[in-house]
Structure formats: C-alpha cells, structure tokens
Design a protein around this motif. Structure first.
Motif, mmCIF file in Angstrom:
data_model
loop_
_atom_site.group_PDB
_atom_site.id
_atom_site.type_symbol
_atom_site.label_atom_id
_atom_site.label_comp_id
_atom_site.label_asym_id
_atom_site.label_seq_id
_atom_site.Cartn_x
_atom_site.Cartn_y
_atom_site.Cartn_z
ATOM 1 N N ASP A 1 0.804 -1.228 0.000
ATOM 2 C CA ASP A 1 0.000 0.000 0.000
ATOM 3 C C ASP A 1 0.837 1.278 0.000
ATOM 4 O OD1 ASP A 1 1.025 -0.225 2.493
ATOM 5 O OD2 ASP A 1 -0.853 0.161 3.565
ATOM 6 N N SER A 2 2.136 1.117 -0.143
ATOM 7 C CA SER A 2 2.982 2.308 -0.187
ATOM 8 C C SER A 2 2.736 3.069 -1.497
ATOM 9 C CB SER A 2 4.446 1.883 -0.088
ATOM 10 O OG SER A 2 5.276 2.939 -0.506
ATOM 11 N N PRO A 3 2.737 4.398 -1.424
ATOM 12 C CA PRO A 3 2.479 5.188 -2.635
ATOM 13 C C PRO A 3 3.552 5.029 -3.710
ATOM 14 C CG PRO A 3 3.078 6.611 -0.787
ATOM 15 C CD PRO A 3 2.869 5.242 -0.230
ATOM 16 N N VAL A 4 4.709 4.474 -3.368
ATOM 17 C CA VAL A 4 5.772 4.350 -4.370
ATOM 18 C C VAL A 4 5.359 3.440 -5.523
ATOM 19 C CG1 VAL A 4 7.662 4.763 -2.755
ATOM 20 C CG2 VAL A 4 6.965 2.416 -3.264
ATOM 21 N N TRP A 5 4.466 2.490 -5.254
ATOM 22 C CA TRP A 5 4.074 1.575 -6.326
ATOM 23 C C TRP A 5 3.292 2.296 -7.409
ATOM 24 C CZ3 TRP A 5 6.969 -2.440 -6.339
ATOM 25 C CH2 TRP A 5 7.440 -2.978 -5.135
ATOM 26 N N ALA A 6 2.502 3.267 -6.995
ATOM 27 C CA ALA A 6 1.786 4.081 -7.981
ATOM 28 C C ALA A 6 2.784 4.922 -8.772
ATOM 29 C CB ALA A 6 0.768 4.982 -7.283
ATOM 30 N N ASP A 7 3.757 5.490 -8.068
ATOM 31 C CA ASP A 7 4.790 6.277 -8.751
ATOM 32 C C ASP A 7 5.522 5.406 -9.765
ATOM 33 O OD1 ASP A 7 4.138 8.403 -7.118
ATOM 34 O OD2 ASP A 7 5.753 8.038 -5.678
ATOM 35 N N LEU A 8 5.804 4.168 -9.337
ATOM 36 C CA LEU A 8 6.538 3.262 -10.220
ATOM 37 C C LEU A 8 5.717 2.936 -11.468
ATOM 38 C CD1 LEU A 8 9.227 1.678 -10.340
ATOM 39 C CD2 LEU A 8 7.974 -0.317 -9.494
ATOM 40 N N ASN A 9 4.416 2.714 -11.256
ATOM 41 C CA ASN A 9 3.551 2.442 -12.403
ATOM 42 C C ASN A 9 3.519 3.623 -13.365
ATOM 43 O OD1 ASN A 9 2.744 -0.217 -11.946
ATOM 44 N ND2 ASN A 9 1.241 0.435 -10.397
ATOM 45 N N GLY A 10 3.462 4.812 -12.790
ATOM 46 C CA GLY A 10 3.482 6.010 -13.622
ATOM 47 C C GLY A 10 4.758 6.077 -14.457
ATOM 48 N N LEU A 11 5.866 5.803 -13.813
ATOM 49 C CA LEU A 11 7.141 5.834 -14.526
ATOM 50 C C LEU A 11 7.210 4.742 -15.590
ATOM 51 C CD1 LEU A 11 9.602 6.650 -11.608
ATOM 52 C CD2 LEU A 11 9.261 7.997 -13.674
ATOM 53 N N GLU A 12 6.607 3.601 -15.270
ATOM 54 C CA GLU A 12 6.602 2.505 -16.242
ATOM 55 C C GLU A 12 5.874 2.948 -17.523
ATOM 56 O OE1 GLU A 12 4.724 -1.088 -14.921
ATOM 57 O OE2 GLU A 12 5.469 -2.237 -16.642
ATOM 58 N N ASP A 13 4.713 3.576 -17.331
ATOM 59 C CA ASP A 13 3.960 4.072 -18.483
ATOM 60 C C ASP A 13 4.792 5.051 -19.296
ATOM 61 O OD1 ASP A 13 1.881 2.550 -17.620
ATOM 62 O OD2 ASP A 13 0.777 4.211 -16.680
ATOM 63 N N GLU A 14 5.442 5.963 -18.606
ATOM 64 C CA GLU A 14 6.270 6.942 -19.309
ATOM 65 C C GLU A 14 7.390 6.263 -20.092
ATOM 66 O OE1 GLU A 14 7.149 10.886 -17.629
ATOM 67 O OE2 GLU A 14 6.337 10.124 -15.752
ATOM 68 N N HIS A 15 7.947 5.212 -19.499
ATOM 69 C CA HIS A 15 9.007 4.473 -20.189
ATOM 70 C C HIS A 15 8.472 3.799 -21.464
ATOM 71 C CE1 HIS A 15 11.635 4.916 -16.639
ATOM 72 N NE2 HIS A 15 12.618 4.583 -17.456
ATOM 73 N N ARG A 16 7.294 3.181 -21.334
ATOM 74 C CA ARG A 16 6.713 2.487 -22.488
ATOM 75 C C ARG A 16 6.422 3.470 -23.624
ATOM 76 N NH1 ARG A 16 6.485 -2.460 -21.081
ATOM 77 N NH2 ARG A 16 5.641 -3.150 -19.073
ATOM 78 N N LEU A 17 5.900 4.623 -23.225
ATOM 79 C CA LEU A 17 5.598 5.653 -24.208
ATOM 80 C C LEU A 17 6.869 6.115 -24.918
ATOM 81 C CD1 LEU A 17 2.578 6.529 -24.084
ATOM 82 C CD2 LEU A 17 3.430 8.813 -23.493
ATOM 83 N N LEU A 18 7.905 6.348 -24.106
ATOM 84 C CA LEU A 18 9.174 6.816 -24.663
ATOM 85 C C LEU A 18 9.787 5.741 -25.559
ATOM 86 C CD1 LEU A 18 11.175 9.157 -24.663
ATOM 87 C CD2 LEU A 18 12.322 8.117 -22.724
ATOM 88 N N ALA A 19 9.665 4.468 -25.136
ATOM 89 C CA ALA A 19 10.227 3.368 -25.927
ATOM 90 C C ALA A 19 9.606 3.345 -27.315
ATOM 91 C CB ALA A 19 10.002 2.038 -25.212
ATOM 92 N N ARG A 20 8.299 3.622 -27.353
ATOM 93 C CA ARG A 20 7.604 3.565 -28.627
ATOM 94 C C ARG A 20 8.057 4.679 -29.578
ATOM 95 N NH1 ARG A 20 2.026 3.889 -27.086
ATOM 96 N NH2 ARG A 20 2.670 2.465 -25.443
ATOM 97 N N GLU A 21 8.369 5.826 -28.990
ATOM 98 C CA GLU A 21 8.738 6.989 -29.815
ATOM 99 C C GLU A 21 10.221 7.344 -29.667
ATOM 100 O OE1 GLU A 21 6.066 10.017 -28.472
ATOM 101 O OE2 GLU A 21 4.366 8.620 -28.475
ATOM 102 N N ILE A 22 11.019 6.326 -29.373
ATOM 103 C CA ILE A 22 12.425 6.583 -29.057
ATOM 104 C C ILE A 22 13.176 7.290 -30.188
ATOM 105 C CG2 ILE A 22 13.298 4.324 -29.846
ATOM 106 C CD1 ILE A 22 14.419 6.100 -26.618
ATOM 107 N N ALA A 23 12.766 7.003 -31.428
ATOM 108 C CA ALA A 23 13.473 7.591 -32.570
ATOM 109 C C ALA A 23 13.489 9.115 -32.531
ATOM 110 C CB ALA A 23 12.843 7.110 -33.870
ATOM 111 N N THR A 24 12.405 9.695 -32.061
ATOM 112 C CA THR A 24 12.343 11.160 -32.045
ATOM 113 C C THR A 24 12.553 11.762 -30.664
ATOM 114 O OG1 THR A 24 9.951 10.999 -31.790
ATOM 115 C CG2 THR A 24 10.780 11.299 -34.039
#
Lengths: 304, 304
Positions: free
Chosen positions: A180-203
């Motif tokens: 129940d620590s809030p860090v897991w939500a932060d981690l999920n948020g960062l994961e999403d950002e990573h996935r998004l960046l991975a998809r558009e890494i070329a630019t």
DNA sequence: AAACTGTTTTTTCACGATAAAAGACATTAA
DNA sequence: TTAATGTCTTTTATCGTGAAAAAACAGTTT
C-alpha cells in the motif's frame, strides 16, 4: 555589464515569466498568498509581479480584483538568461572549463581569476567552490588555492562503486516496501512513461535523461537514508554534464537503457529480491560502461 | 572586541607558537623555506615570525644566521584562543547550540543572528553552513533560511548504516592488500599504541578517541575511494562532539573499544576475510549501540 | 473570525574593499 | 650555479554595505 550590482532580481523575473504562463489559463488571478505558494516565492515578489503586470496592461489590479486584460506576447517575457541564478551561471562556466580539454588534473583553481572571467564577485565563486567540493572533483589547500582533481577514469570508478552499493541496497529496500505504499503508484506512472518513450524513441531519445533521473531518485528514496538520497546529487550532476558533453550514440544508448529500466521495473514489481538484484546489477553495469567509455584516459592513473 | 577587523592573523600566531617549541631543540634555526615547509606556512609568515623572535630577543637574525639566544617562557606564546581559525570558532559555537537542549528538529537557522551572536561577519557564517550541510544535519530552503534537521535517532541510524557499509568494504580491501604494502607497518604501529593504551587505560582512557580516529581512517583509506574516505569526516565530526557531550561511562566504553580494536587488528593481520568481517561487524555494532544510547529520543520519529 | 491587502522590518545574497598570507621575481651569498 | 634572502605582486579571508526577497505586523474586507 552588471558591475557593482548588489543582487540580481532573477527570482522576480523567473517568477514573472512563470506567472505569465498562468495568464493563458484564467480570466482572473488568485489571492496574493495563493500566488506565492503557486510560484514558490514570497508575497513581496508576488506584489512586484502584479505591479508590473498592471503597468504593462496585462491585468487590472485593485485589491482582490486581478482581472486579465490580454494574453501575454513573447515580448512580455524577460529573457531566459536573466532568470538564471548566479549559482547556475557560475556552475555552467566552471563546468565548461572543466570539461574543455586542457583541464589537467593537479591544475590549480584561482578564485579571483574565475570571478573576473565570469564577471561576478569573489564571494559567490568561493561559495560555489565550497558547495561543489562535495562532488569530489576539487580539493582545497588550507589557506591557499583549490586543486582540480580531474574528471578521470579513477573518478568515474570511485563514483560508480558507491552508486552501485547504494542503488543495490535501495532497490532491495524498495522491493520490500508494503503493497500500500504510494511508491508503487509512482513506479507504475514511470513505467507508463518508459513504455511511451520506448515507442517513440526515434524522435524523443533526448528526453530520456530527465526520466532516468526521476526513476533512479525514486529508487534511492526507498533507502530512507539522507546520505544515499543526497549522493544521487553527485551522480545526477556528473551524468548531466557528461551527457551534454558526449552525444555519441545517444539514441542507441538510451534505447538500451529504457529497455533495462523496464526489466528493472518488472523485477521490482515482482518483489523477488533475486530478480531485483540481477536487473539492477545489469543496468548499473551498462551505465558504468557508458560513462567509462566516454572518458578518454591518456595518462596513467596517478597514485594516491 | 575585534569589530571591523578584516582578517585575523591566527595562521601567524599558531605557526609562531609551534616555532617556539622548535627552539628548545636546536641552537640555530634552518633556512626560511625549510622553516616554511616545517610549519606548513609561506615564507612571508616565516619572516614575520623571525622578525618577532628577534624583537623579543629569542634569537638574533642576520640573513642566514638565526641563533637561538634563550629558551622560550610561557609568556612568549600567543594565547591558545588567538590561534583558532574562524571556521573552528564558528563550528564550536554552532555545535554548542545544536547539542544544547532546545535545539528542536525543524527549527530555523538564522545566518544574521548566528553571525551577531558569535561576533563574525555573515559571509563566514554562510560559508560555514554550506560546508556543514554535507553532514546532513541542516538543509537549505531555496532563497530562504536553513532548517535544522536535528541530532536525532534517525540521523544516527542513517549515519551508522553508511558507516557500516563503507567500513566492511574497506576492511575487506585492507585485508586483501599485498604483504609489502606500507599499511601493514602502520597497522603494527597502531597495534602497539593500542596495547600501550590498554595497559594504562585507567589513567589514559580519554586519549582513545584520537587513536580511534587514526585507526578507522587507516582502514577507510584502503578502499581507495574518495567518497568513502571523505565520509569519515562526517563520522569523525559526529563522534568528536558526541564524546565531548556524553562522558558517561567513558572509561568502560573505551576499554571495551580498545579490546575490540585489538581483535579487529588481529583479524586484519590474519587476512582471513571471514574473520575480518566478523571482527569488524562486532566492533561496529557496539559503536552504534554507544551512539544510540546517548541520544535521548523523546519524540516519535518524524515521517519524511 | 478567517483570509486578504497594505506597510514595515528583517534576512538573504552579492558586491567591493582591505589586511593577512601566499607566491613570484630580483638579487645576493655560498 | 644552486639556494638562500630581499622585495614586490597576487590571492585569500573577512568585513561592512545595500538591494532583493522574505517574513512579520497591522489594518481591511468578506
């Protein structure tokens, strides 16, 4: 330019610029204390900002009523360079010199010369050097000058040794955090950002370093140890300038790192200490390699 | 007292006092550059010292000839308090306040007030606070005051966590050092000093803390990592003031510690990594215990 | 009464100035 | 010709000062 000036009003100018951006969104501004919190400045500064906005007919201001008259135009903004803090200006100048070739280890640093060259007072340079000394790149001789220790391979190795020690421990602490620590939500948020960046890494590959810092800081914070958390300042500083200096294979490097981060995040979420340790080690190893290959070593490592 | 004074000549006074002690041993003083190296000051300061020694008829001085006329008497020395550096004076004052009851965590630190109270300029106080901030006990609010984080149980735990990490690693590195490394001679020297102190512990127990620092610094240096070596400054500072503050059971504590050090030294000399680890852990555990029991915790630990 | 605005005081930040100390250069003795 | 002394220059350490910014206080408005 600017000699004899006691203190620049960059706090005001920076807050003013940020306040201009607020104008687009609303038809009237909130109360003075609220604006102060929003901009992170005191009410004194808020009032200076409001006074100028009234003068330039951006708003009308009468006590509580602060009505927006028009949208800001580029000319309303203060120039970027006037919003920098003196500390940042000195740091940039100093790092430019340090990373430029000709900055040999052992070279002595002259406060007065630095101050003159940058065009600031000696006090500010002294204070900068004292703050900067914790990065381990310079050292003071008692009652005398500072000595440059150099951005050498030895430095990089010492830095990464500590980083690895601290991050492995932090990652383990992270994985052990309750569900129940809030860090897991932060981690999920960062994961999403990573996935998004991975998809558009070329630019968007150049947006990685900012994400990288946020990710590692989140992990280090799990250590709940101020020395570990503070040490990340050293790493961040080095990597910041290092990346600015060395753009070779930036896209490839970042693409690899994003992948490693995603594996690392996966391991953390599994909360399996063995997996966490392995993923963390793997990423740290490649981060060290990246740093090392970018440091040309043309001299033998000096003893002691 | 001393208002408007630009810079005290404590470097000169301290070197003068140290030079007086040299007078007992010889009938004539060496050359100016040699004296400078010996005292760790520039020739400019050496010449001021010689000039005064001539004035007070301690020596005759004519170019190379510096003949000692008489032995120094207590009155020849400058008072101890005039030989302190400003940084030391500020540190002492600050630590006295910090360790005195009433220094609550969260309390704000006022540069101007501190400067006035100590009787020094604000610049010196500012520089001190910047240097001091690396100890993790204070923190700066941007464009505003410093905040005291307090000498709490949490602080002690965070500090010892890093200390243990660093020292275990250093001790392992130490044991792995080649037989012909000079550190083994240093270690033997320290072992002798420990045995001597152990024999006379009843009367010399207060000499332990200085020996303790030298011993641990030797071990940390084996890491060959500037961040580990530098971190011992934090530990040394804390233990220094901690012991000054808390004299309860000093003799017993030190007696136990000397014993642990001897076992630790034995383990290092055996070069058996398992034994080293065990001896190091044991000593660090009791060191932590000592520090913790001396910190009264009357509040709940505050969340981040 | 609570939250705001108007006004005054205090503190921080940065500078130039000055004595102490270091360092560089010129001269002289061994 | 090396290493010292004598002299001059530069740099560091510290202060007081003044503008920018924060903070405290007092008076208003909702």
């Amino acid at each position: 330019m600017g000699q004899g000036m006691s203190k620049s009003n960059n706090v005001y100018k920076d807050a003013y610029n940020r306040c201009l951006r607020l104008l687009d969104e609303t038809r009237s501004l909130p109360s003075e204390p609220e604006l102060g919190t929003l901009l992170g400045v005191s009410r004194t500064t808020v009032r200076s900002i409001l006074a100028r906005m009234e003068e330039t007919r951006l708003i009308t201001w009468n006590k509580r009523a602060k009505t927006v008259l028009r949208d800001p135009v580029p000319d309303d903004f203060f120039p970027e360079e006037e919003t920098d803090t003196l500390a940042d200006i000195i740091e940039r100048s100093f790092m430019r010199r340090l990373l430029a070739s000709g900055a040999e280890a052992g070279m002595q640093i002259n406060e007065l010369e630095l101050a003159r060259e940058i065009g600031v007072g000696t006090t500010s340079v002294r204070e900068f050097l004292i703050r900067f000394s914790r990065f381990g790149l310079i050292e003071k001789r008692r009652n005398s000058h500072w000595v440059l220790k150099g951005f050498t391979r030895a430095f990089a190795l010492e830095l990464t040794e500590i980083r690895e020690m601290f991050e492995l421990r932090s990652a383990a602490a992270f994985a052990a955090l309750p569900q129940d620590s809030p860090v897991w939500a932060d981690l999920n948020g960062l994961e999403d950002e990573h996935r998004l960046l991975a998809r558009e890494i070329a630019t968007r590959f150049n947006e990685f370093s900012e994400l990288d810092e946020r990710f590692h800081r989140l992990i280090h914070r799990a250590s709940r140890n101020r020395f570990i958390v503070d040490f990340y300042d050293v790493i961040a500083m080095i990597f910041h300038y290092h990346y600015q200096w060395n753009k070779a294979q930036e896209r490839e490097r970042n693409e690899v790192a994003v992948g490693e981060h995603l594996a690392y995040i996966e391991a953390l979420k599994s909360r399996d200490l063995g997996k966490v340790d392995a993923a963390c080690r793997k990423h740290l190893k490649s981060a060290r390699q990246t740093l090392l290959t970018s440091i040309p070593e043309n001299r033998l490592p000096q003893k002691s």
